[in-house]
Structure formats: C-alpha cells, structure tokens
Enzyme design. Structure first.
Site, mmCIF file in Angstrom:
data_model
loop_
_atom_site.group_PDB
_atom_site.id
_atom_site.type_symbol
_atom_site.label_atom_id
_atom_site.label_comp_id
_atom_site.label_asym_id
_atom_site.label_seq_id
_atom_site.Cartn_x
_atom_site.Cartn_y
_atom_site.Cartn_z
ATOM 1 C CB CYS A 119 -30.517 28.237 82.197
ATOM 2 S SG CYS A 119 -31.592 29.485 81.280
ATOM 3 C CG ASN A 130 -35.494 31.739 84.050
ATOM 4 O OD1 ASN A 130 -34.403 31.948 83.955
ATOM 5 N ND2 ASN A 130 -35.894 30.631 83.454
ATOM 6 C CG HIS A 176 -32.262 27.838 86.168
ATOM 7 N ND1 HIS A 176 -31.996 29.322 86.255
ATOM 8 C CD2 HIS A 176 -33.096 27.358 85.197
ATOM 9 C CE1 HIS A 176 -32.631 29.693 85.089
ATOM 10 N NE2 HIS A 176 -33.087 28.463 84.567
HETATM 11 N N1 COA Z 1 -50.608 34.709 79.548
HETATM 12 C C1 COA Z 1 -51.505 34.191 79.205
HETATM 13 N N2 COA Z 1 -51.703 33.092 78.750
HETATM 14 C C2 COA Z 1 -50.900 32.688 78.195
HETATM 15 C C3 COA Z 1 -49.628 32.915 78.488
HETATM 16 C C4 COA Z 1 -49.258 34.264 79.101
HETATM 17 N N3 COA Z 1 -48.165 34.691 79.322
HETATM 18 N N4 COA Z 1 -48.688 32.237 77.820
HETATM 19 C C5 COA Z 1 -49.411 31.097 77.204
HETATM 20 N N5 COA Z 1 -50.591 31.625 77.468
HETATM 21 C C6 COA Z 1 -51.791 30.581 77.114
HETATM 22 C C7 COA Z 1 -51.490 30.044 75.637
HETATM 23 O O1 COA Z 1 -51.726 30.710 74.678
HETATM 24 C C8 COA Z 1 -52.431 28.898 75.712
HETATM 25 O O2 COA Z 1 -53.656 29.144 75.277
HETATM 26 P P1 COA Z 1 -54.646 28.039 74.560
HETATM 27 O O3 COA Z 1 -54.957 26.978 75.591
HETATM 28 O O4 COA Z 1 -55.914 29.097 74.239
HETATM 29 O O5 COA Z 1 -53.915 27.823 73.265
HETATM 30 C C9 COA Z 1 -52.415 28.358 77.298
HETATM 31 O O6 COA Z 1 -52.029 29.697 77.893
HETATM 32 C C10 COA Z 1 -51.482 27.324 77.581
HETATM 33 O O7 COA Z 1 -50.159 27.484 76.962
HETATM 34 P P2 COA Z 1 -49.001 26.496 77.197
HETATM 35 O O8 COA Z 1 -47.911 27.013 76.437
HETATM 36 O O9 COA Z 1 -49.322 25.220 76.939
HETATM 37 O O10 COA Z 1 -48.949 26.843 78.824
HETATM 38 P P3 COA Z 1 -48.161 25.917 80.038
HETATM 39 O O11 COA Z 1 -49.227 25.473 80.724
HETATM 40 O O12 COA Z 1 -47.247 25.048 79.283
HETATM 41 O O13 COA Z 1 -47.423 27.142 80.496
HETATM 42 C C11 COA Z 1 -45.074 27.958 80.325
HETATM 43 C C12 COA Z 1 -46.441 27.718 79.729
HETATM 44 C C13 COA Z 1 -44.041 28.463 79.647
HETATM 45 C C14 COA Z 1 -45.014 28.649 81.694
HETATM 46 C C15 COA Z 1 -44.804 26.468 80.877
HETATM 47 O O14 COA Z 1 -44.531 25.780 79.727
HETATM 48 C C16 COA Z 1 -43.335 26.354 81.357
HETATM 49 O O15 COA Z 1 -43.069 27.043 82.693
HETATM 50 N N6 COA Z 1 -42.302 25.709 80.856
HETATM 51 C C17 COA Z 1 -41.031 25.798 81.270
HETATM 52 C C18 COA Z 1 -40.390 27.226 80.768
HETATM 53 C C19 COA Z 1 -39.103 27.264 81.597
HETATM 54 O O16 COA Z 1 -38.998 26.861 82.746
HETATM 55 N N7 COA Z 1 -38.203 27.527 80.952
HETATM 56 C C20 COA Z 1 -36.931 28.040 81.281
HETATM 57 C C21 COA Z 1 -36.017 26.937 81.176
HETATM 58 S S1 COA Z 1 -34.585 27.326 81.504
#
Ligand code: COA
Length: 335
Positions: free
Chosen positions: A111, A280, A250
């Site tokens: 990225c 993204n 980004h």
């Molecule tokens: N839809 C519904 N539920 C979802 C889901 C989706 N697309 N993805 C994950 N979940 C659920 C998980 O299973 C989890 O459920 P549980 O509590 O029953 O186990 C819950 O939501 C929380 O999951 P978690 O992974 O802890 O969510 P989060 O709040 O961390 O959000 C992201 C997930 C990926 C959105 C977040 O971590 C994020 O934005 N990270 C950075 C990603 C990014 O920017 N990457 C690019 C960098 S270049």
C-alpha cells in the site's frame, strides 16, 4: 540538485461496481457493519478478463494526456498484483502506452508502493538518468483476496492512478518535498500472502494462496506509522500542520484516516477521502485520491498537500508538495 515536479495525473477504476449489499449475498456481513468499521459503501472490482496491466495502461494514458506530452524516459509501476510472477508488468505497460523502449520495472511496497515509486523516480531524475518519468500504481487487489474472508473481502478493491514527473526546481509548484520512507520486516506476517513465492511455493493449507491481514494490529501500526512519518515529512519541509491545506493519506480505513488526521491536528475539512466509494485500492489509493479530488475541485492549484501511506512489509512513507496547475484530470470513475 534537480527537483522532481508533478506535471500530469490520471486515475482509473474498473466499471464493475460492488455494493456492501452485493457482498452480503455470499458473505456473513452487513452494510451497517462494513460502513461503521471501515467507512466503505461501494468499491470497484475487476472482472475475470481484466488484469493489473489493463488498469495501469488506462491510468497511464490519462496521466500522459493530462501532462500534455506523451514522451517519458522511464516507467515505474508499483503493484502487489503483477500480471504474472515473471516478467515484470511495467515493460508491457510501457509498450502498450507506446513509450518504449524506455526502462520499465515493477516496484513492490504494497500500500506504500506509490510513495516508494515517487521516491525512486525522483532518484532517477536527480541522477539525470531520466528527465521525465511515468509513475503508475495499479492493483487488481481483489484477485488475491479470499472472497470468503469477511475480514478482507469487504475492504480491498481495484484501481490505478498515475503521475507524470519531470525535472524542475524546488521552488516550482508541484515539486516533491523531502521524502520519508521506512520499513519493519519484523512484522511481515501482519499482512501477507503465505504461498506462491520461493519460501513456500504452494499452499500447504487451504487458502494460503490468498492475502491475509491481522486487522487489529494492522490498524494500530497504520495509525502510528502514518502519524509519525507525516510529522517527519512536515518537519523536513519546514511546514506546520496549520499550513497543510489537504491531507492525502492511503485510503486504508475511514477510522484510521480520522485518527491520523486528529493526531496530526488536521481538521476533517482538510482531509481528502474517497474510501466510501472506492474502498481500499492498495498502492493505487493515493494517486486515485489525488485524481478524484483534482477532478472535482477539492484539490486546487496552490494547496499545500501532505501525502502519507502505510501497508504490508511493513512499509510506510510521507512527503509534501504544493499542488500545481495541471492539464484536465478526469474522474477516475469515467469509463
Ligand atoms: N462483517 C461482520 N462481522 C465481521 C466482519 C464483517 N465483514 N469482519 C469481522 N467481523 C466480526 C468478527 O468475526 C468479530 O466477531 P466476534 O467478536 O464474534 O469474534 C467482530 O466482527 C470483531 O472482529 P475484529 O476483527 O476484532 O473487528 P475490528 O473491529 O478489528 O474490525 C477491521 C476489523 C479489519 C475493519 C479492522 O481491524 C481494521 O480496519 N483494521 C485495519 C485494516 C486496514 O486498514 N488494512 C489496510 C492497511 S493497508
């Protein structure tokens, strides 16, 4: 030392528009979850017959048109999803754009690829290896995403952005400021495709050919690194945060962007975003954002712009420039 000046800009996304509701048809997710956690409402995805080079050629064509002159001395293509493992995709892109037989090569920094490619092009210009360089960042990112992985399938998208750079002077509008780049390979497992390289040639377990991300840890590192790199770039340029008219970060995730802007002290109205509609797009997101904002007038000549990116590697970067007057830039969504 010769400075590197932005003189053309173009962006392109594939026509296939995918909504959160569309994803919800085969994935256990919801429009509400995706919007509240990522800020994404729609994204564009390639169809089966479209590869990274197709996106790169169209973005490159638009950037050359905006520059008003089709000739360049080198092509640098930042991508995570080359058309094939070997050879690089850039020579094909250069040939299809009709700018060959100039040097053309791929650059892999996920990225942060666009910022790394800008720095690389600036080096070619500073060394007088080239006077004009076409930098393209293009990703058919969804081709490495597991459609069943709801943690990544709702975030990543496809597209390409490109700039034409020329030799110039540091005082000119469009001259790139000091570049801050960094990496931390200790955390290479936060964002990875485990199989398909020389370390692990084939998947040992189902799904190892796909992109994986540890979301929470990625989130934390993204905020810290983009904030720190931005602060360093501003300090090296001699700018205060109050002088930043536009933050072009980004488009990782809306919550990451808001936190970075807040920590830097840049108000929301100075933050450029298009993650809601384009998602993204990996390394392509910064030039796509610039093209989008230049096309609709959010980014105007004279604006002081802070660019920053973060992604797999880990790798990150930041730089500054005063936005120049360019030839017409089209909306990347225009077919
Ligand atoms: N839809 C519904 N539920 C979802 C889901 C989706 N697309 N993805 C994950 N979940 C659920 C998980 O299973 C989890 O459920 P549980 O509590 O029953 O186990 C819950 O939501 C929380 O999951 P978690 O992974 O802890 O969510 P989060 O709040 O961390 O959000 C992201 C997930 C990926 C959105 C977040 O971590 C994020 O934005 N990270 C950075 C990603 C990014 O920017 N990457 C690019 C960098 S270049």
């Amino acid at each position: 030392m010769r400075a590197t000046v932005v003189c053309g800009l173009g962006g392109h996304v594939p026509p296939r528009l995918v909504t959160n509701a569309d994803l919800g048809e085969h994935l256990d997710t919801s429009d509400d979850w995706i919007r509240s956690r990522t800020g994404i409402r729609t994204r564009h995805m390639v169809s089966a017959d479209t590869a990274t080079s197709d996106l790169a050629v169209e973005a490159g064509r638009r950037a050359l048109k905006s520059a008003g002159e089709a000739a360049v001395d080198a092509v640098v293509l930042a991508t995570t999803t080359p058309d094939r493992p070997c050879p690089a995709t850039a020579p094909e892109v250069a040939a299809r754009l009709g700018v060959g037989p100039v040097p053309a090569f791929d650059l892999a920094a996920v990225c942060s690829g666009f910022l790394y490619a800008l720095s690389c092009a600036a080096g070619l210009i500073a060394a007088a290896t080239a006077d004009r360089v076409l930098v393209i960042a293009a990703e058919a990112f969804t081709t490495i995403i597991d459609p069943q992985d709801r943690g990544t399938a709702v975030i990543f998208a496809d597209g390409a952005g490109a700039v034409v750079l020329r030799a110039g002077t540091p005082e000119e509008p469009g001259a790139l400021g000091p570049m801050v780049l960094g990496s931390d390979g200790e955390h290479r497992d936060l964002i990875e495709v485990p199989a398909g390289g020389s370390r692990q040639r084939v998947p040992h377990a189902p799904g190892e050919q796909y992109f994986r991300m540890r979301g929470r840890d990625t989130y934390r590192h993204a905020v810290e690194r983009m904030t720190a790199a931005s602060g360093q770039a501003l300090a090296r340029a001699g700018w205060t945060t109050e002088q930043v008219d536009r933050l072009a970060a980004h488009q990782a995730n809306a919550r990451i962007l808001d936190t970075v802007a807040e920590r830097l002290g840049i108000p929301a109205e100075r933050q450029l975003t298009n993650i809601a509609s384009l998602g993204n797009t990996g390394g392509a997101s910064v030039p796509l954002l610039l093209a989008d904002a230049a096309a609709d007038g959010r980014l105007r000549p004279g604006h002081r712009v802070l660019l920053t990116a973060f992604g797999g590697g880990l790798a990150w970067g930041a730089t500054t420039l005063s936005w120049p007057r360019l030839g017409p830039v089209t909306d990347p969504r225009t077919p």
